[in-house]
Design an enzyme around this catalytic site. Structure first.
Site, PDB file in Angstrom:
ATOM      1  N   MET A 236     -27.154 -75.876  37.669  1.00 41.69           N
ATOM      2  CA  MET A 236     -28.453 -75.410  38.034  1.00 41.69           C
ATOM      3  C   MET A 236     -28.600 -74.079  38.374  1.00 41.69           C
ATOM      4  O   MET A 236     -29.393 -73.168  38.117  1.00 41.69           O
ATOM      5  CB  MET A 236     -28.995 -76.215  39.304  1.00 41.69           C
ATOM      6  CG  MET A 236     -30.278 -76.221  39.302  1.00 41.69           C
ATOM      7  SD  MET A 236     -31.423 -76.239  37.946  1.00 41.69           S
ATOM      8  CE  MET A 236     -31.441 -78.061  38.031  1.00 41.69           C
ATOM      9  N   CYS A 237     -27.736 -73.531  39.298  1.00 44.94           N
ATOM     10  CA  CYS A 237     -27.567 -71.961  39.605  1.00 44.94           C
ATOM     11  C   CYS A 237     -27.773 -71.066  38.494  1.00 44.94           C
ATOM     12  O   CYS A 237     -28.326 -70.084  38.306  1.00 44.94           O
ATOM     13  CB  CYS A 237     -26.286 -71.884  40.675  1.00 44.94           C
ATOM     14  SG  CYS A 237     -24.785 -72.080  39.873  1.00 44.94           S
ATOM     15  N   THR A 238     -26.699 -71.596  37.308  1.00 45.57           N
ATOM     16  CA  THR A 238     -26.833 -70.711  36.020  1.00 45.57           C
ATOM     17  C   THR A 238     -28.351 -70.600  35.473  1.00 45.57           C
ATOM     18  O   THR A 238     -28.703 -69.592  35.061  1.00 45.57           O
ATOM     19  CB  THR A 238     -25.672 -70.955  35.132  1.00 45.57           C
ATOM     20  OG1 THR A 238     -24.424 -71.132  35.600  1.00 45.57           O
ATOM     21  CG2 THR A 238     -25.573 -70.264  34.066  1.00 45.57           C
ATOM     22  N   SER A 241     -30.815 -68.704  37.818  1.00 42.31           N
ATOM     23  CA  SER A 241     -30.748 -67.269  38.141  1.00 42.31           C
ATOM     24  C   SER A 241     -29.953 -66.393  37.154  1.00 42.31           C
ATOM     25  O   SER A 241     -30.255 -65.233  37.260  1.00 42.31           O
ATOM     26  CB  SER A 241     -30.188 -67.247  39.529  1.00 42.31           C
ATOM     27  OG  SER A 241     -28.826 -67.711  39.555  1.00 42.31           O
TER      28      SER A 241
END
Length: 462
Positions: A236-238, A241
């Protein structure tokens, strides 16, 4: 004659020629069998050879069993299923049932050759059955526009062989569990007459596999669950952001923008088969990709990411379906020794096949007939047990429901498929096993969508 009448004229001419051939060759009345029709099959069944089964005796009975009695179930009428149905029908199998819960999409037409543009939107099983019943004389294909979970053990018990052309691991695991539940044991000895052989095929791009499963005798789906690759998910971070791929942009829109904006109304879920929904995801993905200078977002890629479409190549489907149909023929006639028991196919760089014997697991949760041993500390929380059931490579459950017998009563510790019960049992997840009243040696019964059977676990405290 108008162009629209030309195909009809050709069809009538073919029917006339077929009728003439049956009359000349000594047709068999209304049975649909003309002289010489099954010569290609008789060569395998009415004479011996260097590769026949050691116990095989050539006769006409095997062909008659094939034509009149043998009942085969095909699960899946997609790219692999269409090839399977065609192969079986032309090999002499006349009692065929097919199950498929999907309808025909335009994207299916390039390889699923039993369908035509006019069939778009109709159930795959029904159209495939109509096509074969019309094209192959005396073939009786019975369609079922259903999920496999809609049928009970009585339905599956009627078939001599079941062959799968599925794109779902969950569905594979479920039918595997169903066939294992049909087995009968007398004093611990398996009754061979209760075995319904399962032939399973799968393809992805230029790669494929086929396997023969004799429930209770050879390795089942659960025995080799680690062979199936996990579904591709992006962190999810990839996605949020640091997107680097077109797929990251599409996943961002699917997972974050759609629930937030709800473009088609409150509570309307994303439908991968709705062109308007896909178009919205596509446009928003292009906008996000342009912000990060990412290229490659296309409508087709968007649809593939949203629907988790597995890439399909018609030639791979043809090869794997041929292998599966051959194994069905070998088992149905007992003329040849079946595959032992797993074949892999790779057509990426040249042509490569490899066959090996997948071995049974002594502690297989499906076919071992033994409770599964699990070890936890008394202070471990129920959430840890739930995580183990879902994350373990050998279990990979999806939504396990856990029950136990406490003080003589059957108690549900956690069940998430029913909202009201999930809310009532959710507090148990933060409780320790000791607080829940579980003891060393306690048996836990776990139900899951991956199997029609309840899996028993024996809890051991460490």
């Amino acid at each position: 004659m108008a162009d629209g009448e030309e195909p009809e004229k050709k069809r009538r001419r073919i029917e006339e020629l077929l009728a003439e051939k049956m009359a000349v060759d000594g047709g068999c009345g209304d049975t649909g069998d003309w002289e010489g029709r099954w010569n290609h099959v008789k060569k395998f069944l009415e004479r011996s050879g260097p590769f026949t089964h050691p116990d095989f005796e050539p006769s006409t009975e095997s062909l008659q069993f094939l034509l009149d009695t043998c009942k085969v179930l095909v699960i899946g009428a997609g790219g692999l299923g269409c090839e399977l149905l065609k192969n079986l029908a032309l090999s002499g199998f006349r009692q065929i049932h097919v199950i498929d819960m999907d309808t025909i999409d335009v994207s299916n037409l390039n390889r699923q050759f039993l369908f035509r543009p006019k069939d778009v939107g109709r159930p795959k099983a029904e159209v495939a059955a109509e096509f074969l019943n019309d094209r192959v004389p005396n073939c009786n294909v019975v369609p079922h526009f259903n999920k496999i979970q809609d049928f009970n053990d009585t339905f599956y018990r009627q078939f001599h062989i079941i062959v799968c052309g599925l794109d779902s691991i969950i569905a594979r695991r479920w039918i595997n569990g169903m066939l294992i539940s049909l087995l009968n044991y007398e004093d611990g000895v398996l009754d061979p007459s209760s075995i319904v052989p399962l032939i399973d095929g799968g393809t992805e791009g230029f790669k494929g596999n086929a396997r023969v499963i004799l429930p209770g005798m050879t390795a089942c789906i659960e025995c080799t669950l680690e062979l199936y690759p996990p579904q591709v998910n992006f962190p999810m971070c990839t996605i949020a952001s640091m997107p680097r791929l077109p797929e990251h942009c599409i996943e961002y829109v699917r997972m974050l923008q759609w629930p937030k904006e709800q473009p088609f109304g409150d509570g309307v879920p994303l439908d991968g088969d709705d062109p308007e929904h896909i178009q919205w995801i596509f446009q928003k993905s292009i906008e996000r990709a342009s912000q990060y200078n990412i290229r490659g977002v296309t409508y087709r890629l968007t649809q593939g990411v949203v629907k988790r479409i597995i890439p399909a190549v018609a030639s791979t489907n043809a090869v794997i379906a041929a292998v599966c149909a051959t194994e069905v023929f070998k088992i149905a006639t007992s003329a040849y020794i079946p595959l032992n028991n797993y074949l892999v196919f790779n057509d990426v760089d040249g042509l490569y096949t490899y066959t090996f014997e997948a071995e049974r697991k002594e502690n297989c949760p499906a076919c071992s007939q033994l409770p599964q041993n699990i070890q936890f500390s008394p202070s471990a929380k129920l959430q840890e047990v739930l995580d183990y059931l879902t994350n373990s490579a050998s279990l990979q459950m999806k939504s396990p429901a856990i029950t136990a017998t406490l003080e003589g009563k059957n108690r549900t510790l956690y069940l998430q498929s029913v909202t009201s019960i999930e809310e009532r049992t959710r507090p148990n997840l933060s409780k320790t096993l000791k607080e829940l009243g579980l003891v060393d040696g306690q048996e836990l019964a776990v139900a899951d969508v991956t199997t029609p059977q309840t899996v028993l676990f024996k809890l051991h405290f460490t």
